[in-house]
Enzyme design. Structure first.
Site, mmCIF file in Angstrom:
data_model
loop_
_atom_site.group_PDB
_atom_site.id
_atom_site.type_symbol
_atom_site.label_atom_id
_atom_site.label_comp_id
_atom_site.label_asym_id
_atom_site.label_seq_id
_atom_site.Cartn_x
_atom_site.Cartn_y
_atom_site.Cartn_z
ATOM 1 N N HIS A 84 0.834 -1.195 0.000
ATOM 2 C CA HIS A 84 0.000 0.000 0.000
ATOM 3 C C HIS A 84 0.871 1.249 0.000
ATOM 4 C CE1 HIS A 84 -3.092 -2.868 2.063
ATOM 5 N NE2 HIS A 84 -2.870 -3.160 0.798
HETATM 6 C C1 LIG Z 1 -0.045 -9.427 -1.952
HETATM 7 C C2 LIG Z 1 -0.936 -8.222 -2.112
HETATM 8 C C3 LIG Z 1 -2.159 -8.169 -1.449
HETATM 9 C C4 LIG Z 1 -2.989 -7.042 -1.605
HETATM 10 N N1 LIG Z 1 -4.205 -7.027 -0.978
HETATM 11 C C5 LIG Z 1 -5.003 -5.932 -1.093
HETATM 12 C C6 LIG Z 1 -6.278 -5.900 -0.470
HETATM 13 O O1 LIG Z 1 -6.729 -6.850 0.167
HETATM 14 N N2 LIG Z 1 -7.025 -4.765 -0.599
HETATM 15 C C7 LIG Z 1 -6.584 -3.688 -1.302
HETATM 16 O O2 LIG Z 1 -7.289 -2.677 -1.349
HETATM 17 N N3 LIG Z 1 -5.390 -3.722 -1.937
HETATM 18 C C8 LIG Z 1 -4.599 -4.814 -1.857
HETATM 19 N N4 LIG Z 1 -3.399 -4.849 -2.517
HETATM 20 C C9 LIG Z 1 -3.023 -3.682 -3.335
HETATM 21 C C10 LIG Z 1 -3.664 -3.752 -4.717
HETATM 22 O O3 LIG Z 1 -3.261 -4.896 -5.377
HETATM 23 C C11 LIG Z 1 -3.294 -2.486 -5.504
HETATM 24 O O4 LIG Z 1 -3.785 -1.352 -4.803
HETATM 25 C C12 LIG Z 1 -3.912 -2.471 -6.900
HETATM 26 O O5 LIG Z 1 -3.577 -3.624 -7.602
HETATM 27 C C13 LIG Z 1 -3.413 -1.238 -7.625
HETATM 28 O O6 LIG Z 1 -3.974 -1.193 -8.908
HETATM 29 P P1 LIG Z 1 -3.235 -0.392 -10.084
HETATM 30 O O7 LIG Z 1 -4.064 -0.569 -11.275
HETATM 31 O O8 LIG Z 1 -2.927 0.979 -9.624
HETATM 32 O O9 LIG Z 1 -1.819 -1.126 -10.243
HETATM 33 P P2 LIG Z 1 -1.478 -2.641 -10.577
HETATM 34 O O10 LIG Z 1 -2.582 -3.535 -10.219
HETATM 35 O O11 LIG Z 1 -0.160 -2.915 -9.923
HETATM 36 O O12 LIG Z 1 -1.296 -2.674 -12.143
HETATM 37 C C14 LIG Z 1 -0.242 -1.995 -12.776
HETATM 38 C C15 LIG Z 1 0.129 -2.725 -14.048
HETATM 39 O O13 LIG Z 1 1.048 -1.916 -14.789
HETATM 40 C C16 LIG Z 1 2.036 -2.744 -15.369
HETATM 41 N N5 LIG Z 1 3.226 -1.913 -15.639
HETATM 42 C C17 LIG Z 1 4.085 -1.390 -14.733
HETATM 43 N N6 LIG Z 1 5.027 -0.658 -15.348
HETATM 44 C C18 LIG Z 1 4.771 -0.733 -16.675
HETATM 45 C C19 LIG Z 1 5.409 -0.185 -17.830
HETATM 46 N N7 LIG Z 1 6.491 0.594 -17.712
HETATM 47 N N8 LIG Z 1 4.893 -0.475 -19.056
HETATM 48 C C20 LIG Z 1 3.784 -1.271 -19.174
HETATM 49 N N9 LIG Z 1 3.154 -1.820 -18.109
HETATM 50 C C21 LIG Z 1 3.629 -1.536 -16.880
HETATM 51 C C22 LIG Z 1 2.255 -3.826 -14.337
HETATM 52 O O14 LIG Z 1 2.845 -4.975 -14.917
HETATM 53 C C23 LIG Z 1 0.847 -4.053 -13.810
HETATM 54 O O15 LIG Z 1 0.184 -5.068 -14.531
HETATM 55 C C24 LIG Z 1 -2.570 -5.961 -2.411
HETATM 56 C C25 LIG Z 1 -1.346 -6.031 -3.086
HETATM 57 C C26 LIG Z 1 -0.535 -7.159 -2.951
HETATM 58 C C27 LIG Z 1 0.742 -7.213 -3.698
#
Ligand SMILES: Cc1cc2nc3c(=O)[nH]c(=O)nc-3n(C[C@H](O)[C@H](O)[C@H](O)COP(=O)(O)OP(=O)(O)OC[C@H]3O[C@@H](n4cnc5c(N)ncnc54)[C@H](O)[C@@H]3O)c2cc1C
Ligand code: SF4
Length: 584
Positions: free
Chosen positions: A513
């Protein structure tokens, strides 16, 4: 450098996790042509049917960012030289389609109204002097009331299971009575209770706390969402965190929004596409550059660029592309990289029974009982010496055979005594922990590392961060309360701790987080994006994720990340598309 230049599209999305997936669905439903660039591979439910291999997924990190190719550096203050994370530890950003939203737990929260106005509400209640002198907390430039429709949209799309505690201002016992007003009930009723949660719930009630079921993205019953996507129910297999859900019961972009985007025929997903630069003319972005799966450079021109590649990658891309003014902690000027924050898990308590079998192997990532009595500004902070707080939860996420072997602190961590203890206690432990908010501070921020580079020779993201007295005091304050809670369960051996490490330690897993770095606000002087997540300096660039949080709250972030993605989509589809330009 030879490169392929692709045909211009309405929008290009960088990173296809929760944020990118939601934007892909909403924009393509509105008829826009969208390309999604994801550096990982494609994943679907069948991938996760292979096995519950704890070594492969949870310990060898099958679906996480590969730090041999790109990592982060860390220092604790401005004087230190930052050193790289050589292994994953403290946090686990995801790779592959769906991002970390594939292997998350599914605990899905709304932040409190106070979280959106932390600075002004604190001054109003406790005076300006109550805010630590080195803190740079600020209001979000949006209120809870403005966020409510977007929270609602995310919850109904994902099928969140829970019990409302406040509908349109009316308090509802059994739900979180501290929460901001909701427009309606959760779409799905709460999950089943586990044996240990029943005990915890009774203990919390006996102490007068307002305990309620944690809101969950692990579906307890089949559900069809407003987009017509039907998913089946959770089997309580206990392999949620760090694993994909083999039955699709855990909401992720892969099983909710991405099929909707694909069905429109307006979405093209390109995997193995690692974006390294956003090209622009100083006022507008024109295209993005990426290495494709063969290592060739490709250019994708687009009328709108959407940056949804998680906190660190979002901020790094802006800095690598020279977009926005980098934050300078010595002057306090500049915005990109400002207000990085983490989460405070510095207090916990555990108890061990001699004669109980809680069957903890049956669980789910978000199966929990929670109390919110010490979160945000839900209690009077006068004279306590700290602000903010955190949620307290006892969970039954599923006791996996390698990593879930609780033993009392007096037991050695190896040898015959340890073996005897894990046999005795593996099914009879109960625990509670905090998710504490963390304030933003002037010296803690993100910038490009001057020394270390990634596989392509580009500077790594440098994190400057350490624990501050405000968060240490909350951990110390809450530890005796956690101990009393676990004692009230009737456990025989109870131990509690309430001390953050002397310095932030990147080695043990704590939480993914991470927040800040591209924060939202009401002025370009102190934020990167406005309250539609549109860059102040580039009106055709939208940056979405927990990077937008000006400080961190006492809950998991993704409910709010999802709501912000819907807010950005609303701005693009219903405003920007008709009248390109600044939305505020
Ligand atoms: C083990 C674990 C448990 C969690 N449990 C919870 C929970 O219970 N509740 C909760 O609210 N949150 C939880 N989280 C946090 C949650 O997963 C994130 O808040 C959420 O996934 C964020 O979404 P996002 O779309 O911002 O980023 P992400 O889901 O991380 O997606 C970003 C994507 O961008 C891609 N990317 C990165 N850089 C590049 C680039 N340069 N070019 C192209 N692609 C790229 C990555 O490969 C990824 O697929 C948890 C996280 C983890 C790791
Ligand atoms: S516990 Fe439920 S939601 Fe989690 S992976 Fe197993 S079946 Fe899916």
């Amino acid at each position: 450098m030879a490169k392929t230049i692709n045909k211009e599209v309405d929008a290009v999305i960088i990173g296809v996790g929760w944020s990118g997936g939601i934007l892909a669905a909403e924009l393509t439903k509105a008829g826009m042509k969208v390309v999604g660039l994801e550096r990982g591979q494609d994943r679907n439910t069948e991938d996760w049917m292979k096995d519950h291999d704890e070594l492969r997924y949870a310990i060898r990190y099958e679906m996480f960012q590969n730090v041999a190719r790109e990592t982060w550096t860390l220092r604790h203050n401005l004087k230190e030289t930052a050193l790289p994370f050589r292994q994953l530890g403290s946090f686990l950003p995801g790779t592959d389609v769906g991002g970390a939203g594939v292997h998350w737990n599914g605990q899905t929260w709304r932040f409190h109204p106070w979280d959106f106005t932390t600075r002004s509400s604190t001054i109003a209640r406790y005076g300006a002097n109550a805010i630590p002198a080195n803190s740079t907390i600020q209001d979000w430039g949006i209120t809870y009331e403005q966020m409510e429709p977007y929270y609602d949209k995310f919850e109904y799309m994902a099928g969140i299971a829970g019990k409302a505690g406040n509908i349109k201002g009316q308090t509802i016992p059994g739900g979180n009575t501290f929460e901001g007003p909701r427009s309606r009930e959760y779409p799905v009723p709460p999950m089943k209770m586990s044996r240990s949660l029943t005990v915890f719930q009774q203990a919390a009630k006996s102490l007068g706390y307002h305990v309620f079921p944690g809101p969950s993205a692990n579906l307890p019953q089949p559900y069809t969402n407003p987009d017509g996507i039907t998913r089946g129910q959770c089997t309580y297999c206990g392999f949620c965190e760090r694993f994909g859900c083999e039955v699709g019961a855990k909401a992720s972009a892969n099983v909710t929004v991405l099929p909707v985007a694909q069905k429109t025929g307006n979405f093209e997903l390109r995997t193995g596409a690692n974006v390294f630069q956003i090209k622009h003319d100083g006022k507008r972005a024109t295209s993005v550059l990426y290495h494709d799966a063969q290592g060739q450079v490709q250019e994708q021109p687009a009328r709108i660029v959407i940056v949804t590649s998680y906190v660190f990658n979002n901020v790094r891309l802006l800095l690598l592309s020279k977009m926005g003014t980098p934050y300078d902690p010595t002057t306090g000027k500049g915005v990109v990289g400002k207000n990085y924050a983490y989460q405070n898990g510095g207090a916990g308590a555990a108890g061990y029974f001699e004669d109980r079998d809680f069957q903890p192997y049956m669980g789910a990532g978000a199966l929990s009982q929670v109390l919110d009595d010490f979160n945000a500004d839900n209690f009077d902070h006068s004279g306590l010496g700290f602000l903010g707080g955190g949620s307290i939860a006892s969970g039954t996420s599923g006791a996996r055979p390698i990593q879930s072997l609780p033993t009392p602190a007096t037991v050695p961590s190896w040898g015959p005594e340890w073996k005897a203890a894990i046999r005795k206690y593996k099914n009879s432990a109960i625990s509670a922990g905090i998710q504490g908010g963390v304030f933003a501070y002037r010296d803690y921020f993100l910038d490009l590392d001057p020394t270390y580079k990634d596989q392509f020779g580009l500077p790594l993201m440098r994190i400057t961060f350490d624990w501050e007295p405000n968060e240490r005091k909350f951990a110390a304050y809450i530890a005796p309360k956690l101990k009393a809670l676990i004692e009230a369960t009737g456990a025989k051996q109870v131990a509690a701790s309430g001390k953050l490490a002397p310095h932030y330690d990147s080695v043990p897993y704590q939480s993914t987080h991470n927040t800040g770095g591209a924060i939202m606000g009401s002025s370009p002087a102190d934020s990167v994006v406005n309250n539609y997540l549109q860059m102040w300096d580039f009106d055709n660039v939208f940056v979405v994720g927990a990077c937008n949080f000006p400080q961190n709250a006492g809950f998991n972030p993704t409910g709010t990340v999802g709501a912000l993605a819907y807010r950005a989509a609303d701005g693009i589809v219903n405003k920007y598309k008709q009248h390109p330009g600044s939305l505020v």
